[in-house]
Every structure is written in C-alpha cells, then in structure tokens.
Design a protein around this motif. Sequence first.
Motif, short mmCIF file in Angstrom:
data_model
loop_
_atom_site.label_atom_id
_atom_site.label_comp_id
_atom_site.label_asym_id
_atom_site.label_seq_id
_atom_site.Cartn_x
_atom_site.Cartn_y
_atom_site.Cartn_z
N PHE A 45 -7.00 0.70 1.69
CA PHE A 45 -7.25 -0.72 1.53
C PHE A 45 -8.62 -1.03 2.11
O PHE A 45 -8.89 -0.75 3.28
N LEU A 87 0.83 -1.21 0.00
CA LEU A 87 0.00 0.00 0.00
C LEU A 87 0.87 1.26 0.00
O LEU A 87 1.81 1.37 0.77
N GLY A 145 -2.42 5.46 0.15
CA GLY A 145 -3.33 4.43 -0.34
C GLY A 145 -4.40 4.03 0.66
O GLY A 145 -4.27 4.23 1.87
#
Length: 196
Positions: A143, A137, A141
């Motif tokens: 997730f 990641l 980012g």
Amino acid sequence: MSSLSYPTPLYAHAGRGRFEDVYEPAEDSFLFIDALERDADELQGLSPSVCLEVGSGSGVVSAFLASVVGSSALYLCTDVNSLAASCTATTATCNNVALQPVITDLVGRSGIEAAWAGGRRGREVIDRFLPMVTQLLSNQGLFYLVTIVENCPEEIIRLLGEGGLTAVPCLSRRAHNERLSVLRFHRTPPSRALAS
Ligand SMILES: C[S@@+](CC[C@H](N)C(=O)[O-])C[C@H]1O[C@@H](n2cnc3c(N)ncnc32)[C@H](O)[C@@H]1O
C-alpha cells in the motif's frame, strides 16, 4: 532499484478542454511515479493480480504502474469525479494500457492486492480510507500513500501499525512550500507482530 527506466505516460489531455476539472499531474503524482519506478523489480516479482488506485485523477499513476507490471493485473482506478474516470480511460488509450475506471467513493466494495492513494487535502479522505486498507490488503500486498507533513505521517504510521502494517519510507521531496513523502506499507510478519 530497477535498471530499466520507464517513460512517463502521456497525459497532455488532463487538466484542459473537457478534462479541465480533472487534477493535472503535479509534483505529488511524479513523486509517486518515481517511487513506483524505484520499486519496479519488486512490483514485477510480486506480480499482483489486482491493483487499485483510490483517487486516480488523470490516471497517469496507474498507467505508469501498468507499464511496469504488465497486462496480467486488473487495474481498478476509482474517483468520485466522473470526468476523472473519463480522463483515466483516455489516458489508458493514449498509453496503450488497460485501466478500469470506477466512479465511486474510495473503494466501493473491492478486494485488493496492491493499493495506493494520494492525499493533499488534509486527512479527511485518508482517515476514512485507512481502516479499509488493513481489511483489503492481501498478505503480500503493498500500500503506497502520498503524504505531506500536515497529514502527520507519523500518526498514520502508528495507526496502520496498530492494524498490523509496517511502514517503509520510500521517497521525499520538497515541492513549493510542501514536503511530499511516499510511504509504503506491507503486512507485518506474524513473528515481528508478536515481538512488538
Ligand atoms: C490530488 S488528486 C491525485 C490524482 C492522482 N492520484 C495523481 O497522483 O495524479 C486526488 C484525486 O482524488 C479524488 N478523490 C477525492 N476524494 C475521493 C474519494 N472519496 N474517493 C475517490 N476519489 C476521491 C479527486 O477527485 C482527485 O481526482
């Protein structure tokens, strides 16, 4: 929350005919789509260059994300089922978005800026994927993970927390006998990581 609403992608071909053995979008898929729609403004602001869906099935979730974020990102959609990869390609065509299906276990070898995964079958796949998330990641980012109570989401939150990720609960919904939840993770800012 975005004031715009985005249509559910077309997916009538999934789960039937030559795609009979591909996971047909169900409550978990739609909860995921609803979570992405709620985060639409933020996702557009993030402007990711690479998005990855692990276990794309029909491709409906990635097709939806592509309609929200736009064509500047590369959408990688992995699945171990080659028919899912074909179905994802068909979903992309039907919805006029560009998705890149990849037949592979988990992520193969890719770097990611936004990622998401679904899990309805215990923790087997999730547990193999979690260590990769903290490595792959990007700093900005996000997730997303779909869980059920049996996946022990609290334990997943703890494990990823040890890897430097903070969890935010997005949406929960009861579907039949399951409690589905979408969790969203981002990197813990360094100052908070030091304090904890
Ligand atoms: C429950 S379906 C979810 C499909 C899609 N994400 C959705 O929400 O509609 C899970 C998908 O993960 C795929 N899958 C299972 N194990 C996998 C693995 N190790 N690597 C990649 N895909 C996997 C399955 O083939 C299936 O298409």
